[in-house]
Design an enzyme around this catalytic site. Structure first.
Site, PDB file in Angstrom:
ATOM      1  N   HIS A  35       0.823  -1.208   0.000  1.00  0.00           N
ATOM      2  CA  HIS A  35       0.000   0.000   0.000  1.00  0.00           C
ATOM      3  C   HIS A  35       0.853   1.252   0.000  1.00  0.00           C
ATOM      4  O   HIS A  35       0.512   2.252  -0.631  1.00  0.00           O
ATOM      5  CB  HIS A  35      -0.915   0.002   1.227  1.00  0.00           C
ATOM      6  CG  HIS A  35      -2.115  -0.857   1.029  1.00  0.00           C
ATOM      7  ND1 HIS A  35      -2.941  -1.241   2.045  1.00  0.00           N
ATOM      8  CD2 HIS A  35      -2.636  -1.399  -0.081  1.00  0.00           C
ATOM      9  CE1 HIS A  35      -3.914  -1.996   1.570  1.00  0.00           C
ATOM     10  NE2 HIS A  35      -3.747  -2.106   0.290  1.00  0.00           N
TER      11      HIS A  35
ATOM     12  N   ARG B 201     -19.212  11.235  -7.940  1.00  0.00           N
ATOM     13  CA  ARG B 201     -19.724  10.226  -6.996  1.00  0.00           C
ATOM     14  C   ARG B 201     -20.342  10.960  -5.813  1.00  0.00           C
ATOM     15  O   ARG B 201     -19.719  11.870  -5.263  1.00  0.00           O
ATOM     16  CB  ARG B 201     -18.591   9.329  -6.514  1.00  0.00           C
ATOM     17  CG  ARG B 201     -18.020   8.405  -7.583  1.00  0.00           C
ATOM     18  CD  ARG B 201     -16.952   7.498  -6.973  1.00  0.00           C
ATOM     19  NE  ARG B 201     -16.576   6.398  -7.862  1.00  0.00           N
ATOM     20  CZ  ARG B 201     -15.471   6.402  -8.607  1.00  0.00           C
ATOM     21  NH1 ARG B 201     -14.651   7.427  -8.590  1.00  0.00           N
ATOM     22  NH2 ARG B 201     -15.186   5.366  -9.367  1.00  0.00           N
TER      23      ARG B 201
ATOM     24  N   ARG C 183     -23.865  11.368 -10.409  1.00  0.00           N
ATOM     25  CA  ARG C 183     -24.356   9.993 -10.308  1.00  0.00           C
ATOM     26  C   ARG C 183     -25.186   9.847  -9.040  1.00  0.00           C
ATOM     27  O   ARG C 183     -24.777  10.284  -7.972  1.00  0.00           O
ATOM     28  CB  ARG C 183     -23.194   9.002 -10.265  1.00  0.00           C
ATOM     29  CG  ARG C 183     -23.684   7.570 -10.159  1.00  0.00           C
ATOM     30  CD  ARG C 183     -22.570   6.569 -10.188  1.00  0.00           C
ATOM     31  NE  ARG C 183     -21.829   6.540  -8.946  1.00  0.00           N
ATOM     32  CZ  ARG C 183     -20.781   5.758  -8.724  1.00  0.00           C
ATOM     33  NH1 ARG C 183     -20.343   4.978  -9.699  1.00  0.00           N
ATOM     34  NH2 ARG C 183     -20.165   5.766  -7.574  1.00  0.00           N
TER      35      ARG C 183
ATOM     36  N   GLU D  62     -22.508  -1.400 -16.195  1.00  0.00           N
ATOM     37  CA  GLU D  62     -21.481  -2.049 -15.382  1.00  0.00           C
ATOM     38  C   GLU D  62     -21.874  -3.466 -14.981  1.00  0.00           C
ATOM     39  O   GLU D  62     -21.206  -4.107 -14.184  1.00  0.00           O
ATOM     40  CB  GLU D  62     -21.105  -1.197 -14.158  1.00  0.00           C
ATOM     41  CG  GLU D  62     -22.213  -0.402 -13.534  1.00  0.00           C
ATOM     42  CD  GLU D  62     -21.728   0.586 -12.467  1.00  0.00           C
ATOM     43  OE1 GLU D  62     -20.537   0.633 -12.144  1.00  0.00           O
ATOM     44  OE2 GLU D  62     -22.592   1.300 -11.938  1.00  0.00           O
TER      45      GLU D  62
ATOM     46  N   ASN E  74     -14.895  -0.740 -13.567  1.00  0.00           N
ATOM     47  CA  ASN E  74     -14.510  -1.344 -12.277  1.00  0.00           C
ATOM     48  C   ASN E  74     -15.495  -2.450 -11.912  1.00  0.00           C
ATOM     49  O   ASN E  74     -15.112  -3.539 -11.506  1.00  0.00           O
ATOM     50  CB  ASN E  74     -14.490  -0.293 -11.164  1.00  0.00           C
ATOM     51  CG  ASN E  74     -13.643   0.912 -11.534  1.00  0.00           C
ATOM     52  OD1 ASN E  74     -12.829   0.833 -12.433  1.00  0.00           O
ATOM     53  ND2 ASN E  74     -13.842   2.020 -10.843  1.00  0.00           N
ATOM     54  N   ASP E  75     -16.766  -2.146 -12.051  1.00  0.00           N
ATOM     55  CA  ASP E  75     -17.774  -3.158 -11.738  1.00  0.00           C
ATOM     56  C   ASP E  75     -17.991  -4.110 -12.897  1.00  0.00           C
ATOM     57  O   ASP E  75     -18.231  -5.300 -12.689  1.00  0.00           O
ATOM     58  CB  ASP E  75     -19.100  -2.482 -11.351  1.00  0.00           C
ATOM     59  CG  ASP E  75     -19.093  -2.065  -9.894  1.00  0.00           C
ATOM     60  OD1 ASP E  75     -18.685  -2.885  -9.053  1.00  0.00           O
ATOM     61  OD2 ASP E  75     -19.471  -0.915  -9.589  1.00  0.00           O
TER      62      ASP E  75
ATOM     63  N   ARG F 211     -14.043  -7.131  -6.641  1.00  0.00           N
ATOM     64  CA  ARG F 211     -13.008  -6.140  -6.938  1.00  0.00           C
ATOM     65  C   ARG F 211     -12.186  -5.752  -5.722  1.00  0.00           C
ATOM     66  O   ARG F 211     -11.128  -5.160  -5.851  1.00  0.00           O
ATOM     67  CB  ARG F 211     -13.626  -4.896  -7.605  1.00  0.00           C
ATOM     68  CG  ARG F 211     -14.577  -4.148  -6.729  1.00  0.00           C
ATOM     69  CD  ARG F 211     -15.355  -3.111  -7.524  1.00  0.00           C
ATOM     70  NE  ARG F 211     -14.869  -1.764  -7.300  1.00  0.00           N
ATOM     71  CZ  ARG F 211     -15.512  -0.658  -7.677  1.00  0.00           C
ATOM     72  NH1 ARG F 211     -16.659  -0.771  -8.341  1.00  0.00           N
ATOM     73  NH2 ARG F 211     -15.026   0.512  -7.438  1.00  0.00           N
TER      74      ARG F 211
ATOM     75  N   CYS G   3     -16.043   5.704 -17.440  1.00  0.00           N
ATOM     76  CA  CYS G   3     -15.608   6.393 -16.232  1.00  0.00           C
ATOM     77  C   CYS G   3     -14.967   5.456 -15.215  1.00  0.00           C
ATOM     78  O   CYS G   3     -14.639   5.847 -14.111  1.00  0.00           O
ATOM     79  CB  CYS G   3     -16.773   7.149 -15.587  1.00  0.00           C
ATOM     80  SG  CYS G   3     -18.126   6.080 -15.085  1.00  0.00           S
TER      81      CYS G   3
HETATM   82  C1  PEP Z   1     -17.168   1.626 -12.054  1.00  0.00           C
HETATM   83  O1  PEP Z   1     -17.746   0.665 -11.539  1.00  0.00           O
HETATM   84  O2  PEP Z   1     -16.366   1.514 -13.002  1.00  0.00           O
HETATM   85  C2  PEP Z   1     -17.389   2.986 -11.550  1.00  0.00           C
HETATM   86  C3  PEP Z   1     -16.892   4.026 -12.165  1.00  0.00           C
HETATM   87  O3  PEP Z   1     -18.125   3.118 -10.416  1.00  0.00           O
HETATM   88  P1  PEP Z   1     -17.558   2.840  -8.942  1.00  0.00           P
HETATM   89  O4  PEP Z   1     -16.066   2.604  -9.072  1.00  0.00           O
HETATM   90  O5  PEP Z   1     -17.897   4.039  -8.157  1.00  0.00           O
HETATM   91  O6  PEP Z   1     -18.311   1.617  -8.564  1.00  0.00           O
HETATM   92 MG    MG Z   2     -19.449   0.995 -10.259  1.00  0.00          MG
END
Ligand code: PEP
Ligand code: MG
Length: 584
Positions: A198, A305, A341, A443, A466-467, A477, A514
């Site tokens: 980290h 966010r 969002r 996502e 990411n999701d 994740r 994003c």
């Molecule tokens: C994602 O899932 O890619 C995203 C941008 O939303 P978060 O990371 O806030 O879940």
């Molecule tokens: Mg997400």
């Protein structure tokens, strides 16, 4: 004579620093046992508990400092949180307490013994990422030991002595890294740690060069002597002669020229070499980040966010609190559009207090009642946010974006809540933009497969990689134990990305990205070749990505990427990407 020590270079963009060595003395691990008398047991346990509480208090103070620090990436807070979690875990000190009681060990020796037991377990793990988590345990135990012996040294270091120095230490915790950076340290050299720790991740995000795993650094490097740290090559030089110093000074000049070159790109129109316009957008975590977005030339905000509004509190934010936060961001952005969002709580984004009751613990929280599902189940939670976003739209260009869409029913349900909110606001005589665009995040693989339908019903789409990666690969994740499966280049992920972008094109609706992939230089050419024209990322990455876009030929990339996809089943995606990024 020049002394060269070698470790692991963990830096990427800011790689070199020159400065006098500053030895950071941390609470040393005791090397010999100290036993106590039976009647001292209670006092010794109390001493351990006081040190634990002091260590938690110090970390919480750093955590608060991060939330206030403008432009601090949210991930910094996550580093500290992970150490706080370790500190709060009974399994950390319970065995040490037992050793004091049963073996009459001093608190220091008991902690040391327990740390050795834990280290053995971690050392036996095959996965290098998991093995590196042993460093976190080490750092946390060091932190407590620091309070057991002499109080917290790091917070006592005088700022004037640290500014401009290269910190040399046995180990440095993420919280200390942040404090040392604030106090003007120019580089870090540690005996422990590696690129996956980290501290290393944090050093990269703070742009502080670091070399880790330098054996005996604290023994060989003398306080005050000039050190040259090369965080890319992983070398630390002491007593370097004129020629070597000169070479590194030139590298420093070159690095600063690169930063300046990047800064000059701020006002360049963002388009590829063959004239394809590309929109570079910022992801905002806090209203304060708006300035950072503008300073880096963002054309707008692709993801604001809003979970921060629900955190560290017991009740829910009311409509006025929502509106105040949106106003602050809109004003900070000076007229560029913002995509707000709606609430994305649940799974990895948990909250305390009353709201927590809305997100009951589930067997599979990532698949449970979260994000848009939670909002639609509880309109009283959703309504104030929808009304506030509508009201904010009267004050600047605002777009509303829905997270975690699974089916069109969720879109329809939200649209009808919005229609009601518009009617109510009109009756109340409150202004809003009747044309405010409504978009959705893709996502979940189901939504990706039905992207045409979502694109038809919505004004824009945004890919949350990411999701999307987590759900496509069934890989949590945030779970370190399955992190090795989290692969943006998995052919299934790549195919879904292509489907979503193509659906947007067919339906004449803009598609942005994003998730983290959008701000990662490795994927820029691939995404351009797929036809992506809106990239949203943390503000610090905008200019690096812009540089790549300005150099790219989008039409050629489209052909090359088509070829890449044709070979996905027979050749490793990493190699295909390398060939795309570095053509022979
Ligand atoms: C994602 O899932 O890619 C995203 C941008 O939303 P978060 O990371 O806030 O879940
Ligand atoms: Mg997400």
């Amino acid at each position: 004579m020049t002394l060269a020590l070698v470790g692991l270079g963990v830096s990427t963009s800011q790689t070199v620093a020159i400065g006098p060595a500053y030895r950071l003395e941390r609470g040393p691990m005791p090397t010999a046992p100290r036993l106590i008398a039976p009647d001292e047991v209670m006092a010794e346990i109390a001493r351990l508990e006081e040190a634990l509480a002091a260590s938690q208090g110090a970390l919480r103070a750093v955590r608060r400092q991060i939330s206030r620090a403008s432009g601090s990436p949210l991930s910094l807070a996550e580093f500290i949180d992970s150490h706080l979690l370790i500190l709060e875990d009974a399994a950390l000190v319970e065995p040490a307490r037992d050793l004091i009681r049963d073996q009459l060990f001093s608190a220091e020796w008991a902690l040391r013994q327990h740390r050795d037991d834990l280290a053995r377990v971690f050392d036996e793990m095959d996965d290098p990422y998991l093995r590196s988590r042993r460093d976190d345990i080490d750092q946390v135990i060091h932190h407590i030991l620091g309070f057991l012996t002499a109080g917290d040294q790091t917070s006592q270091e005088p700022e004037s002595e640290i500014s401009g120095c290269v910190i040399v230490a046995h180990d440095i915790s993420p919280a200390d890294t942040l404090l040392l950076r604030h106090r003007g340290a120019v580089a870090l050299v540690t005996e422990h740690g590696g690129p996956l720790s980290h501290t290393a991740i944090l050093a990269r995000s703070l742009n502080i060069p670091a070399v880790m795993g330098v054996r005996h650094a604290t023994r060989y490097l003398r306080p005050g002597e000039t050190l040259v740290v090369d965080g890319e090559a992983g070398t630390v030089l002491a007593g370097a002669d004129y020629h070597i110093l000169n070479h590194y000074r030139q590298r420093l000049v070159a690095l600063s020229a690169r930063r300046n070159r990047l800064r000059r790109l701020v006002h360049e129109p963002c388009q590829t070499r063959d004239g394809q316009p590309v929109e570079l957008l910022a992801n905002l975590e806090l209203p304060d980040d708006a300035q950072l977005a503008r300073a880096n030339g963002a054309a707008g905000v692709g993801l604001y966010r809003t979970e921060f509004l629900y955190m560290n509190r017991t009740g829910q934010p009311n409509e006025e609190e929502h509106l105040a936060a949106y106003r602050q961001a809109i004003r900070g952005l000076g007229g560029i559009p913002i995509t707000i969002r709606t609430l994305d709580l649940g799974a990895d984004k948990q909250v305390d207090g009353a709201l927590g009751a809305n997100c009951p613990p589930a067997c599979n929280p990532a698949l449970g009642l979260r994000a848009i599902r939670l909002c639609l189940k509880d309109p009283e939670l959703f309504r104030p946010q929808l009304r506030a976003i509508l009201r904010a739209s009267a004050e600047g260009p605002v777009r509303l974006m829905l997270p975690m869409l699974t089916n069109l029913g969720e879109v329809e349900a939200t649209l009808s809540l919005l229609a009601q909110a518009r009617r109510d606001l009109t009756q109340e005589g409150r202004p809003f933009d009747p044309e405010m665009p409504i978009g959705g995040m893709i996502e979940i693989p189901a939504a990706a497969l039905c992207a045409d339908a979502f694109a038809r019903r919505l004004d824009f789409l945004s890919i949350g990689t990411n999701d999307l990666i987590q759900y496509t690969l069934a890989t949590d994740r945030i779970d370190d134990t399955v992190n090795y499966l989290y692969d943006p280049l998995h052919p299934a992920v790549l195919r879904l990305l292509r489907m979503i972008i193509a659906a947007g094109r067919r339906q004449h609706k803009p598609v942005a990205m994003c998730g983290e992939m959008a701000g990662d230089r490795r994927f820029t050419r691939l995404l351009l070749g797929l036809g992506l024209r809106q990239f949203s990322m943390q503000p610090g990455s905008l200019l690096e990505i812009k540089e790549l876009i300005l150099e790219a030929d989008a039409a050629r990339l489209a052909i090359q990427v088509e070829d890449l996809y044709n070979r996905l089943d027979t050749e490793p995606a990493e190699e295909l990407l390398a060939a795309l990024n570095h053509p022979a």
